[in-house]
Motif scaffolding. Sequence first.
Motif, PDB file in Angstrom:
ATOM      1  N   LYS A  26       0.826  -1.197   0.000  1.00  0.00           N
ATOM      2  CA  LYS A  26       0.000   0.000   0.000  1.00  0.00           C
ATOM      3  C   LYS A  26       0.869   1.259   0.000  1.00  0.00           C
ATOM      4  N   VAL A  27       1.901   1.269   0.836  1.00  0.00           N
ATOM      5  CA  VAL A  27       2.807   2.420   0.912  1.00  0.00           C
ATOM      6  C   VAL A  27       3.540   2.611  -0.413  1.00  0.00           C
ATOM      7  N   ILE A  28       4.011   1.493  -0.994  1.00  0.00           N
ATOM      8  CA  ILE A  28       4.734   1.568  -2.274  1.00  0.00           C
ATOM      9  C   ILE A  28       3.822   2.122  -3.372  1.00  0.00           C
ATOM     10  N   ASN A  29       2.587   1.620  -3.428  1.00  0.00           N
ATOM     11  CA  ASN A  29       1.645   2.091  -4.448  1.00  0.00           C
ATOM     12  C   ASN A  29       1.276   3.552  -4.234  1.00  0.00           C
ATOM     13  N   GLN A  30       1.140   3.956  -2.982  1.00  0.00           N
ATOM     14  CA  GLN A  30       0.827   5.351  -2.698  1.00  0.00           C
ATOM     15  C   GLN A  30       1.970   6.268  -3.135  1.00  0.00           C
ATOM     16  N   GLU A  31       3.206   5.842  -2.908  1.00  0.00           N
ATOM     17  CA  GLU A  31       4.364   6.646  -3.331  1.00  0.00           C
ATOM     18  C   GLU A  31       4.429   6.746  -4.847  1.00  0.00           C
ATOM     19  N   ALA A  32       4.189   5.607  -5.523  1.00  0.00           N
ATOM     20  CA  ALA A  32       4.220   5.613  -6.990  1.00  0.00           C
ATOM     21  C   ALA A  32       3.111   6.496  -7.556  1.00  0.00           C
ATOM     22  N   MET A  33       1.944   6.434  -6.946  1.00  0.00           N
ATOM     23  CA  MET A  33       0.817   7.256  -7.390  1.00  0.00           C
ATOM     24  C   MET A  33       1.105   8.732  -7.170  1.00  0.00           C
ATOM     25  N   ALA A  34       1.757   9.036  -6.034  1.00  0.00           N
ATOM     26  CA  ALA A  34       2.099  10.420  -5.745  1.00  0.00           C
ATOM     27  C   ALA A  34       3.064  10.978  -6.780  1.00  0.00           C
ATOM     28  N   ILE A  35       4.037  10.160  -7.187  1.00  0.00           N
ATOM     29  CA  ILE A  35       5.001  10.599  -8.202  1.00  0.00           C
ATOM     30  C   ILE A  35       4.297  10.902  -9.514  1.00  0.00           C
ATOM     31  N   LEU A  36       3.282  10.071  -9.851  1.00  0.00           N
ATOM     32  CA  LEU A  36       2.575  10.233 -11.118  1.00  0.00           C
ATOM     33  C   LEU A  36       1.619  11.424 -11.104  1.00  0.00           C
ATOM     34  N   THR A  37       0.930  11.646 -10.023  1.00  0.00           N
ATOM     35  CA  THR A  37      -0.194  12.594 -10.029  1.00  0.00           C
ATOM     36  C   THR A  37      -0.023  13.830  -9.154  1.00  0.00           C
ATOM     37  N   GLU A  38       0.807  13.759  -8.127  1.00  0.00           N
ATOM     38  CA  GLU A  38       0.905  14.894  -7.213  1.00  0.00           C
ATOM     39  C   GLU A  38       1.954  15.898  -7.707  1.00  0.00           C
ATOM     40  N   ALA A  39       1.584  17.150  -7.635  1.00  0.00           N
ATOM     41  CA  ALA A  39       2.488  18.209  -8.095  1.00  0.00           C
ATOM     42  C   ALA A  39       3.596  18.456  -7.075  1.00  0.00           C
ATOM     43  N   ASP A  40       4.765  18.845  -7.630  1.00  0.00           N
ATOM     44  CA  ASP A  40       5.868  19.283  -6.769  1.00  0.00           C
ATOM     45  C   ASP A  40       5.549  20.717  -6.348  1.00  0.00           C
ATOM     46  N   LEU A  41       5.209  20.900  -5.067  1.00  0.00           N
ATOM     47  CA  LEU A  41       4.713  22.199  -4.611  1.00  0.00           C
ATOM     48  C   LEU A  41       5.735  23.322  -4.833  1.00  0.00           C
ATOM     49  N   ALA A  42       6.990  23.032  -4.562  1.00  0.00           N
ATOM     50  CA  ALA A  42       8.028  24.069  -4.745  1.00  0.00           C
ATOM     51  C   ALA A  42       8.132  24.474  -6.210  1.00  0.00           C
ATOM     52  N   ALA A  43       8.131  23.470  -7.085  1.00  0.00           N
ATOM     53  CA  ALA A  43       8.219  23.761  -8.518  1.00  0.00           C
ATOM     54  C   ALA A  43       6.972  24.484  -9.001  1.00  0.00           C
ATOM     55  N   ALA A  44       5.792  24.069  -8.466  1.00  0.00           N
ATOM     56  CA  ALA A  44       4.547  24.711  -8.870  1.00  0.00           C
ATOM     57  C   ALA A  44       4.509  26.170  -8.432  1.00  0.00           C
ATOM     58  N   MET A  45       5.009  26.484  -7.248  1.00  0.00           N
ATOM     59  CA  MET A  45       5.054  27.855  -6.758  1.00  0.00           C
ATOM     60  C   MET A  45       5.990  28.697  -7.630  1.00  0.00           C
ATOM     61  N   THR A  46       7.116  28.115  -8.015  1.00  0.00           N
ATOM     62  CA  THR A  46       8.065  28.818  -8.884  1.00  0.00           C
ATOM     63  C   THR A  46       7.423  29.130 -10.233  1.00  0.00           C
ATOM     64  N   ASP A  47       6.711  28.108 -10.789  1.00  0.00           N
ATOM     65  CA  ASP A  47       6.040  28.310 -12.076  1.00  0.00           C
ATOM     66  C   ASP A  47       4.957  29.379 -11.953  1.00  0.00           C
ATOM     67  N   LEU A  48       4.228  29.371 -10.828  1.00  0.00           N
ATOM     68  CA  LEU A  48       3.162  30.361 -10.641  1.00  0.00           C
ATOM     69  C   LEU A  48       3.739  31.773 -10.618  1.00  0.00           C
ATOM     70  N   THR A  49       4.835  31.969  -9.860  1.00  0.00           N
ATOM     71  CA  THR A  49       5.474  33.285  -9.786  1.00  0.00           C
ATOM     72  C   THR A  49       6.005  33.715 -11.143  1.00  0.00           C
ATOM     73  N   LYS A  50       6.618  32.768 -11.827  1.00  0.00           N
ATOM     74  CA  LYS A  50       7.185  33.074 -13.156  1.00  0.00           C
ATOM     75  C   LYS A  50       6.094  33.501 -14.134  1.00  0.00           C
ATOM     76  N   GLU A  51       4.992  32.759 -14.178  1.00  0.00           N
ATOM     77  CA  GLU A  51       3.919  33.072 -15.113  1.00  0.00           C
ATOM     78  C   GLU A  51       3.237  34.384 -14.748  1.00  0.00           C
ATOM     79  N   GLN A  52       3.132  34.682 -13.431  1.00  0.00           N
ATOM     80  CA  GLN A  52       2.566  35.964 -13.024  1.00  0.00           C
ATOM     81  C   GLN A  52       3.426  37.121 -13.521  1.00  0.00           C
ATOM     82  N   ASN A  53       4.744  37.000 -13.386  1.00  0.00           N
ATOM     83  CA  ASN A  53       5.677  38.040 -13.860  1.00  0.00           C
ATOM     84  C   ASN A  53       5.605  38.203 -15.371  1.00  0.00           C
TER      85      ASN A  53
END
Length: 412
Positions: free
Chosen positions: A363-390
């Motif tokens: 269950k833990v392994i599948n949850q980690e794999a699913m997170a890699i596939l579907t969950e956004a990297d919050l730090a990268a997403a924040m950087t992209d948001l700031t960049k696109e706003q500028n």
Amino acid sequence: MRLTNNQIFSRSMQDMSQTQKRLNTAHSQVTSQEKFRTSGDAPAEIAKSSYLNDEIKKNTQYQTNGLMLKSTLGLEESTLNNLHIAMERGRVLSVRALNGSVDSQDRYAISLEIDQVQKEVFSLVNSKNASGDFIFSGTASHLQAYVKDDQTGEYTYRGNEQDNDIQIATNVYIKGSDNGKRVFESAPARLTANSSNLTGNIMTVTTEVVDQGEYDNFHGKNYDHSNPANNTFKLNVIAPLLPGKSDTFEILDSTNSVLQSGNFTSEKGIRFNGVNITAQGASPGSVDISLEPPNNVNILNTLESLKTALTDTSLSNTEFRERMADAQIGIENAKNSVMSTMSTLGGRNNTITRVTESNESFKVINQEAMAILTEADLAAAMTDLTKEQNILEMSYKSFNKINNLSLFNSVS
């Protein structure tokens, strides 16, 4: 090449629209913490994540099944342990009844306690789980496992021989309970012998198993299930050839081969493979000694026979000893069957523990794999948001300046 105002305007609007779309995507990733908004954004990744999500849900259900199964097996183990204690009490009482100082009144008192033990056993074999199902009725859990036939006075099993199998992993099924047919109906009754067909001057014959181990061994080696005639041995009492000599005897098998012979004295026991044969009479005469067929008996009927024997004052000492021996061995075999079942419960609990740990890891392994596939990297997403706003802000400023570029603006 000359660029018209319309071309400049359209291109600027198109660029700002694309920038706004990227900004919306970045904002959505930050707020939802998911990489993709629709399955069309990344079909392959979404398909893989759907499969992993199904596996996670399966593992969660398996974990729930395992917890429920442990609870059910715990109830069964507790019930069987109480049954074992009650049976041991019945065995102790049957031994006490053989004490030479016990009279008929004492036997009656013992029978009353046996009756209480029997009621306790009856309640335990008809135990229910939290859902109201009878735990020893197999898959027919809505039926009471044991009932008493008022006509015969015997207790009969009403469940079936099927078990409730619970899935705790992809290919792992564990029995959720044990049916009463296997637990209580598989205990062997005591092996005995009987006499019949008295002829000539033989008046009475009694047979008593005095060495159960020796007799069980003889019975096991010689009992013929396919031809019952081979299970009968004949005791012949023969007159002496010379006057003044004593009678003799011989024991023959079904082929008339002599298995044992010697001098015969009326009412003096003849020891034959663990059985003491006592015949009253003289020559000539004969009697058939038969091996009783093996059969199983449930603990309730064993206790019923014991209770009846304790209150039957017509039994001879030999007959009473035989009935007590029947009860003791029947109870002992029933205890062994219960203990054997309890040992399997321990094995099943160990299996559940191991499989549950494996399920948790998967269950833990599948949850980690699913997170890699579907969950956004919050730090990268924040950087992209700031960049696109500028970028969007710069686009607005550039659009205003470019939109004001015209020859008319230069005319004073």
